[in-house]
Scaffold this active site. Structure first.
Site, PDB file in Angstrom:
ATOM      1  N   HIS A  53       0.625  -1.250   0.059  1.00  0.00           N
ATOM      2  CA  HIS A  53      -0.017   0.020  -0.265  1.00  0.00           C
ATOM      3  C   HIS A  53       1.466   0.882   0.131  1.00  0.00           C
ATOM      4  O   HIS A  53       1.306   1.633   0.790  1.00  0.00           O
ATOM      5  CB  HIS A  53      -1.105  -0.108   1.307  1.00  0.00           C
ATOM      6  CG  HIS A  53      -1.829   1.079   1.579  1.00  0.00           C
ATOM      7  ND1 HIS A  53      -2.897   1.413   2.370  1.00  0.00           N
ATOM      8  CD2 HIS A  53      -1.918   2.551   0.505  1.00  0.00           C
ATOM      9  CE1 HIS A  53      -3.438   2.566   1.928  1.00  0.00           C
ATOM     10  NE2 HIS A  53      -3.289   2.674   0.866  1.00  0.00           N
ATOM     11  N   LYS A  57      -1.850   7.364  -1.057  1.00  0.00           N
ATOM     12  CA  LYS A  57      -2.224   8.338  -1.639  1.00  0.00           C
ATOM     13  C   LYS A  57      -2.063   7.771  -3.175  1.00  0.00           C
ATOM     14  O   LYS A  57      -2.129   8.510  -4.227  1.00  0.00           O
ATOM     15  CB  LYS A  57      -1.816   9.858  -1.434  1.00  0.00           C
ATOM     16  CG  LYS A  57      -1.391  10.868  -0.343  1.00  0.00           C
ATOM     17  CD  LYS A  57      -2.680  10.119   0.947  1.00  0.00           C
ATOM     18  CE  LYS A  57      -4.026  11.360   0.832  1.00  0.00           C
ATOM     19  NZ  LYS A  57      -5.011  10.857   1.320  1.00  0.00           N
ATOM     20  N   THR A  58      -2.491   6.444  -3.042  1.00  0.00           N
ATOM     21  CA  THR A  58      -2.454   6.484  -4.704  1.00  0.00           C
ATOM     22  C   THR A  58      -3.385   5.848  -4.915  1.00  0.00           C
ATOM     23  O   THR A  58      -4.005   4.927  -5.775  1.00  0.00           O
ATOM     24  CB  THR A  58      -1.605   5.153  -5.060  1.00  0.00           C
ATOM     25  OG1 THR A  58      -1.885   3.849  -4.082  1.00  0.00           O
ATOM     26  CG2 THR A  58      -0.212   5.546  -5.102  1.00  0.00           C
ATOM     27  N   HIS A  66       3.250   1.636   5.872  1.00  0.00           N
ATOM     28  CA  HIS A  66       3.460   1.742   4.661  1.00  0.00           C
ATOM     29  C   HIS A  66       4.250   0.974   4.063  1.00  0.00           C
ATOM     30  O   HIS A  66       5.458   1.306   3.586  1.00  0.00           O
ATOM     31  CB  HIS A  66       2.869   2.941   4.629  1.00  0.00           C
ATOM     32  CG  HIS A  66       1.875   3.522   3.704  1.00  0.00           C
ATOM     33  ND1 HIS A  66       0.390   3.680   3.080  1.00  0.00           N
ATOM     34  CD2 HIS A  66       0.647   4.484   5.153  1.00  0.00           C
ATOM     35  CE1 HIS A  66      -0.569   3.875   3.623  1.00  0.00           C
ATOM     36  NE2 HIS A  66      -0.288   4.370   4.479  1.00  0.00           N
TER      37      HIS A  66
END
Length: 417
Positions: free
Chosen positions: A88, A91-92, A145
């Site tokens: 992950h 901000k995608t 992340h």
């Protein structure tokens, strides 16, 4: 006579509605959604996926990929030991996709999601083991992340240790960042020695002690992603809990300085965000998809900058190409289609294309856009590569689908004759 015609017409309508309802329950996936669409609108466009993203009527590939690179159909065994690992990137659109994975897939044993809780329980049928390693199923077990370098070294240890942890008294001693020692202090085995990509039909998986790990991710247009991260940081996001583990350790403050001195960087201007030379938002997608151990992790003195950039970009491209699946934020329905075709799993509801985001509301001049593109020049090149590969895969899979449908029609004609 007229009364009989009305009854016949009513019967036909009822039969049609019954068929549509049966189709909804028997086949809820993307292909059947298209069948229902055509049933209600016979004059629908030939390719219903094109309207969502303004894809050119005729896509012209720029890169040469082999059939093996384009064909993505993995034999994912949800009842065995196979695991989907979601990388992950901030901000995608990964949060939206992550929710689809736990709430929107038709499964024999659906994930159990309770109101008010972020995580869902995604067990294999008949087992108390998870088939999905993601934020919304296992939490941030390898760090907030975690990138490709962290996940490929950490996931096997975390997954295999879960069984052992259940058999011994739990230890809740808290380490920095508030993460229990049972999840963090597990060691990081070398991928070169114990985990390696398999070949043949499962070449897109990483094999570790008999397990197949299928890595997936979502990418986004670099400028939009960068602006979205700035807006998120501006509201107080820090991702301080990220470990950035590489070669068995996290970077020192000298290797990875901070862009701000206070608790966070809330309220920073876009200019300040762009001016920080240590900003991890710069080329984030390349860094998170590459093998950082090839360049000495976060130690910038290991090799010249130009060489480091080339190694990182080449590594990110290769890892992305070998992943079982990746999607693009700008192509939601195509992302859904390719995931379903890759894993033979159907989503219950279709993905929605959101073109209005916080990043899209930010107005920047041409000079600022060029500056952002320059700061993310590696991500720009990776995204061009990824978009070309993604659209080629989509085109390839649709052609295969049409060929298979044509073959079935021909067989049916032979039978009828």
């Amino acid at each position: 006579m007229e009364d009989r015609s009305h009854k016949v017409l009513l019967a036909l309508v009822m039969l049609f509605l019954f068929a549509v309802i049966v189709l909804q329950y028997v086949c809820p996936g993307t292909e059947c959604q298209l069948l229902r669409l055509r049933a209600f609108s016979p004059a629908a466009v030939a390719d219903p996926y094109r309207a969502e993203d303004e894809t050119p009527a005729r896509f012209v590939p720029r890169f040469n990929f082999s059939d093996g690179d384009l064909l993505r159909r993995v034999d994912f065994n949800i009842k065995g030991d196979d695991l989907i690992v979601f990388l992950h990137i901030q901000k995608t659109g990964g949060t939206t996709f992550g929710r689809h994975l736990v709430r929107n897939i038709q499964l024999e044993q659906p994930c159990e999601c309770r109101a008010g809780q972020k995580k869902c329980t995604c067990h294999r049928p008949g087992k108390r083991e998870t088939w999905l390693f993601s934020r919304f199923s296992t939490g941030w077990s390898c760090g907030l992340h975690a990138d490709w370098t962290e996940l490929t070294n950490c996931v096997p240890s975390v997954v295999d240790s879960k069984k052992e942890v259940r058999l011994r008294p739990s230890s809740r001693r808290t380490l920095p960042h508030g993460q229990p020692s049972a999840e963090r202090n597990l060691g990081f085995p070398s991928t070169s020695a114990e985990a390696k990509p398999t070949h043949g039909t499962k070449r897109s998986a990483f094999l570790f002690l008999g397990r197949n790990f299928y890595y997936i991710t979502i990418l986004r247009d670099p400028v939009s992603r960068y602006l979205s991260e700035w807006r998120h940081v501006q509201r107080g996001a820090t991702w301080k809990a990220s470990l950035h583990v590489c070669d068995g350790r996290s970077p020192t403050t000298e290797e990875l300085p901070s862009c701000y001195t206070g608790d966070d960087w809330s309220g920073c201007s876009l200019q300040e965000f762009m001016d920080c030379p240590y900003n991890l938002a710069n080329n984030r997608q390349v860094r998170m998809l590459s093998d950082l151990s090839l360049v000495g992790c976060y130690n910038l003195s290991v090799m010249p900058e130009e060489q480091r950039n080339k190694v990182l970009l080449d590594s990110a491209k290769e890892n992305l190409k070998r992943m079982a699946f990746f999607g693009l934020t700008e192509f939601q329905r195509k992302t859904q289609y390719l995931f379903e075709k890759t894993f033979n799993m159907n989503f219950i509801s279709p993905f929605t294309q959101y073109n209005s985001t916080r990043a899209s509301s930010v107005e920047i001049d041409k000079q600022t856009q060029q500056r952002i593109e320059a700061l993310n020049f590696l991500d720009m090149e990776l995204y061009d590569y990824a978009k070309d590969l993604f659209l080629q895969r989509y085109q390839y899979m649709r052609q295969k689908e049409h060929q298979e449908a044509r073959r079935k029609r021909q067989e049916q004609r032979k039978i009828l004759r």
